[in-house]
Design an enzyme around this catalytic site. Structure first.
Site, PDB file in Angstrom:
ATOM      1  N   GLU A  31       0.824  -1.226   0.000  1.00 40.00           N
ATOM      2  CA  GLU A  31       0.000   0.000   0.000  1.00 40.00           C
ATOM      3  C   GLU A  31       0.854   1.270   0.000  1.00 40.00           C
ATOM      4  OE1 GLU A  31      -2.798  -0.558  -0.787  1.00 40.00           O
ATOM      5  OE2 GLU A  31      -3.089  -2.615  -0.151  1.00 40.00           O
ATOM      6  N   GLY A  32       1.973   1.189  -0.694  1.00 42.79           N
ATOM      7  CA  GLY A  32       2.893   2.325  -0.766  1.00 42.79           C
ATOM      8  C   GLY A  32       3.955   2.173   0.294  1.00 42.79           C
TER       9      GLY A  32
END
Length: 592
Positions: A440-441
């Site tokens: 998620e980054g």
């Protein structure tokens, strides 16, 4: 095997005493979750987690998932557990009643998510991703799409995924190659390959609803040319029944370090039928609804795994006999004292506890901002909540996962060699947790988002609001907290100096070099605000001698540990921010 008991007393402390949720009874959903109801929900979640999900955690890790003929089978027990989870209504706890959900506060959903994730991260990911996909459809879908897809997703009969990453591009989605070709009937043909797709294929649900980023033939280059599509595993008839198998298959499963109980898939789309979600070329706008929700959820994952690791480390330290306490034997009738009596073990346990309890307070506070941003009638309150949420999201995702890994590592250290052995379950927690700073980054990306975008957004309005909250607390309540207030004010001063330094220098190299330290500094101040608020509550109870269980005394001592031992790290982060990028840029790429 690691064991887990939901920390219900501390959860209720945060919800009822720190956040005072009864003050929000006039907001949608809050009146349906008064203290007795929220307590009952958390208790029931704890029973499901400890009785069903936690015993499956090692099973999923040892046996993993199997891929045969493009079909994935989950580990034994997962299907039955998911059926109980869905039948219990957990998949729709915070979802809109218009589509079959219970509409309860998001902040309560954060608490339930912590419980489920602590017990079994791999299992909790199935429902967590579905929740995010349903939110994206609810925010960007047409009325027909919502009516068709949301009820079965909220009921848990269908699950959802997020398909962003491709073999050649991760964070830089402007390089995305998957294609979508419009059809005469209004649908699209989706072709391409996506990787790292959690729960992309499994046997828990009737259908899987993939949200897929792809380009239309006339799409402009870069991120401005990306659209989002709903691509179901099985096509859905207008009456909601399932039709033919769509042109999407799992090509392979990743062999990975942890979360073995959840399949990480390579997904191949071969002229799969898809439906545009939101406007053409505006896919990231809709997808970011899911991504921001997922980033908060990942931060909670770091907190959750650290929580169960702390529980097991503390239990082990109370039982493990080794040596004598420095001040003399505390158990002279035994051959040795428990290691919990040794100062260095106490240091490690308190470091874990200070992070877990502070992280819980911060994550739940962020959850409350979600509720305020969506439900409060006052536009100024909504704006303030949105500002704080935008600031807190990268902090919670990055800091709580970085410190989650560190906290579990400290738990392993408390176990000594036994922590490295599979039998105790700590090594699995560490392997599982290591993904959280990555997906998620990555946390470096989160830090850059904070420094390069959030710091200057709306002329720095969000950060100014946050710092004003800390300043106001110190002025209004500080005299009652003494040294804690002094430490918090010093940390806030470090944040102001670091902020001024970055605002005076606009070059990307300086921002990039300082980003992670600036994020950690900001997060420490946010933790400090929560710990100061909790210390104040504890002091009030202790003054009234209302502490029969010792809960408030332990809370106050943990706060003191945080302010004495952890918060002063802001000075180090400030020094690193001010160091700039010179020594980094002095290296030629070939020299690394």
């Amino acid at each position: 095997m690691a064991t887990y008991t939901a920390p219900l007393r501390d959860m209720q402390f945060v919800l009822d005493e720190l956040l005072e949720l009864e003050h929000y009874a006039d907001l949608d959903g809050f009146a349906d979750a008064p203290r007795d109801v929220s307590t009952a929900i958390l208790e029931e979640a704890g029973r499901l987690a400890s009785g069903v999900l936690a015993p499956l955690n090692a099973v999923g890790d040892h046996l993993g998932c199997r891929l045969e003929n493009a079909e994935v089978s989950t580990a034994p027990g997962f299907r039955e557990a998911y059926r109980l989870y869905a039948e219990g209504g957990w998949t729709g706890l915070t979802a809109s009643p218009a589509y079959g959900g219970q509409g309860l506060p998001h902040v309560l959903g954060i608490a339930v998510r912590e419980i489920m994730t602590s017990a079994n991260l791999a299992f909790s990911m199935f429902a967590g991703l579905s929740h995010g996909a349903a939110n994206a459809i609810a925010n960007g879908g047409t009325a027909a799409q919502k009516a068709l897809f949301l009820p079965p997703m909220i009921a848990g009969r269908w699950t959802g995924t997020m398909n962003l990453t491709e073999p050649h591009c991760g964070t830089d989605l402007g390089l995305l190659r998957s294609r979508a070709h419009p059809q005469a009937d209004g649908s699209y043909r989706i072709s391409g390959t996506k990787i790292f797709i959690s729960a992309g294929e499994h046997d828990l649900a009737e259908n899987i609803i993939h949200l897929v980023l792809a380009r239309l033939p006339d799409a402009p280059a870069g991120v401005k040319g990306i659209s989002l599509f709903i691509v179901p595993k099985f096509l859905v008839n207008p009456d909601g029944s399932l039709g033919a198998r769509n042109g999407v298959q799992c090509g392979s499963l990743e062999e990975k370090m942890g979360i073995h109980g959840n399949p990480t898939c390579v997904m191949n789309y071969d002229d799969a039928t898809g439906y545009l979600l939101g406007e053409a070329h505006q896919g990231l706008k809709v997808m970011f609804v899911m991504m921001n929700s997922a980033r908060l959820a990942v931060g909670v994952q770091g907190l959750s795994l650290a929580s169960v690791a702390y529980q097991n480390a503390a239990s082990y330290a109370r039982d493990r006999l080794q040596g004598r306490a420095p001040g003399g034997a505390i158990a002279p009738e035994r051959v040795a004292d428990p290691i919990v009596a040794h100062p260095d073990v106490q240091r490690m346990l308190l470091s874990q506890r200070a992070f877990v309890e502070g992280g819980r307070a911060l994550a739940y506070w962020a959850g409350l901002q979600v509720d305020l941003a969506h439900k409060h009638p006052d536009p100024e309150v909504r704006e303030s909540a949105n500002d704080l949420l935008g600031l807190l999201t990268p902090m919670i995702k990055a800091y709580c996962t970085d410190q989650g890994v560190e906290s579990i590592s400290l738990a392993m250290q408390c176990f000594g060699g036994h922590g490295y052995i599979r039998e105790w379950g700590i090594e699995q927690l560490l392997r599982d947790a290591r993904i959280t700073p990555l997906y998620e980054g990555t946390n470096g990306v989160q830090a850059m988002d904070l420094v390069a975008r959030k710091l200057k957004l709306n002329e720095g309005r969000a950060l100014k609001r946050f710092m004003a909250l800390v300043e106001d607390f110190c002025q209004e309540q500080g005299a009652q907290l003494g040294d804690c207030t002094v430490a918090l004010q010093q940390a806030l001063g470090d944040l102001k100096l670091a902020t001024a330094y970055l605002l005076e220098r606009s070059d990307p190299a300086t921002s990039g070099a300082a980003a992670v330290d600036y994020l950690h500094l900001t997060a420490l101040v946010a933790f400090g605000l929560q710990w100061a608020r909790m210390a104040l509550i504890a002091d009030r109870h202790l003054a009234d001698s209302d502490d029969s269980t010792g809960f408030y005394r332990a809370k106050r001592l943990t706060a003191r540990f945080f302010f004495e031992r952890i918060l002063p790290q802001t000075a180090i982060h400030l020094q690193r921010v001010r160091a700039g990028a010179e020594v980094l840029s002095a290296f030629d790429p070939e020299q690394f």
